[in-house]
Design a protein around this motif. Structure first.
Motif, short mmCIF file in Angstrom:
data_model
loop_
_atom_site.label_atom_id
_atom_site.label_comp_id
_atom_site.label_asym_id
_atom_site.label_seq_id
_atom_site.Cartn_x
_atom_site.Cartn_y
_atom_site.Cartn_z
N TRP A 65 25.52 -14.63 -10.40
CA TRP A 65 25.04 -15.29 -11.79
C TRP A 65 23.82 -15.03 -12.19
O TRP A 65 22.79 -14.90 -11.48
CB TRP A 65 25.42 -16.67 -11.39
N PRO A 116 30.59 -12.91 -12.90
CA PRO A 116 31.90 -12.23 -13.03
C PRO A 116 32.88 -13.35 -12.97
O PRO A 116 34.23 -13.39 -13.51
CB PRO A 116 32.10 -11.34 -11.96
N ASP A 117 32.96 -14.57 -11.97
CA ASP A 117 33.94 -15.46 -11.87
C ASP A 117 34.12 -16.31 -12.98
O ASP A 117 35.17 -16.76 -13.51
CB ASP A 117 33.63 -16.11 -10.61
N SER A 118 33.09 -16.66 -13.61
CA SER A 118 33.19 -17.76 -14.60
C SER A 118 33.07 -16.89 -16.13
O SER A 118 33.47 -17.68 -16.95
CB SER A 118 31.84 -18.70 -14.61
N GLY A 119 32.70 -15.82 -16.22
CA GLY A 119 32.71 -14.96 -17.41
C GLY A 119 31.33 -15.43 -18.17
O GLY A 119 30.45 -15.91 -17.61
N ILE A 120 31.39 -15.42 -19.70
CA ILE A 120 30.19 -15.77 -20.46
C ILE A 120 30.27 -17.29 -20.47
O ILE A 120 31.07 -17.75 -21.20
CB ILE A 120 30.02 -14.95 -21.50
N LEU A 160 25.85 -15.93 -17.40
CA LEU A 160 27.29 -15.58 -17.04
C LEU A 160 27.45 -15.35 -15.66
O LEU A 160 26.27 -14.95 -15.14
CB LEU A 160 27.52 -14.10 -17.83
N TRP A 209 33.60 -5.98 -13.33
CA TRP A 209 33.15 -6.79 -14.60
C TRP A 209 32.33 -5.33 -15.37
O TRP A 209 32.07 -4.51 -14.76
CB TRP A 209 31.98 -7.53 -14.06
#
Length: 144
Positions: A20, A39-43, A37, A69
């Motif tokens: 993160w 990878p798991d939650s995106g932006i 941002l 990603w």
């Protein structure tokens, strides 16, 4: 934000366990850029125009090779730290990077724990504090 009135205020945070990244920049009380941002939650948040150090990442010039990603958030995080604060935590320093061991932060200087303090700064008086445990005796350099 009142704390940035008349100056630049920077927030930088990263968490390597979840890859993160978050950073924000206020100029003279106004938010200029905020990015969060993973990878798991995106932006999570994307406010303001990308700053120059971000452009290669958004253009696809810095692809991630170990995570699914478009780029590795912690690589962008290190470039944000370099561009916004003048130093990095990991990776190879560049010629314009500041020596983090000699960086002054809010009036405190980060010191090499292997270098003894000057004699006039050592004192055996006053209450003991965890950071003063070698205050009465100079520390001896150790092999690195």
């Amino acid at each position: 934000m009142a704390a940035s009135a008349g100056r630049r205020l920077v927030l930088h945070a990263m968490h390597s366990v979840v890859d993160w990244l978050a950073f924000a920049v206020w100029e003279d009380g106004s938010l200029v850029r905020s990015m969060s941002l993973s990878p798991d939650s995106g932006i999570i948040e994307n406010i303001g125009e990308p700053l120059p150090f971000e452009l290669p990442y958004w253009a696809g010039d810095r692809p991630a090779d170990v995570i699914p990603w478009p780029f590795h958030p912690l690589e962008l995080s290190e470039d944000a730290l370099r561009a916004l604060c003048g130093f990095i935590q990991e990776g190879r320093p560049q010629p314009d990077d500041v020596d983090a061991d000699n960086l002054r932060l809010h009036g405190f200087q980060v010191r090499d724990p292997h270098r003894p303090e000057p004699a006039e700064q050592r004192s055996c008086e006053g209450p003991w504090k965890p950071w003063d445990r070698h205050a009465c005796t100079p520390s001896t350099p150790t092999a690195r």
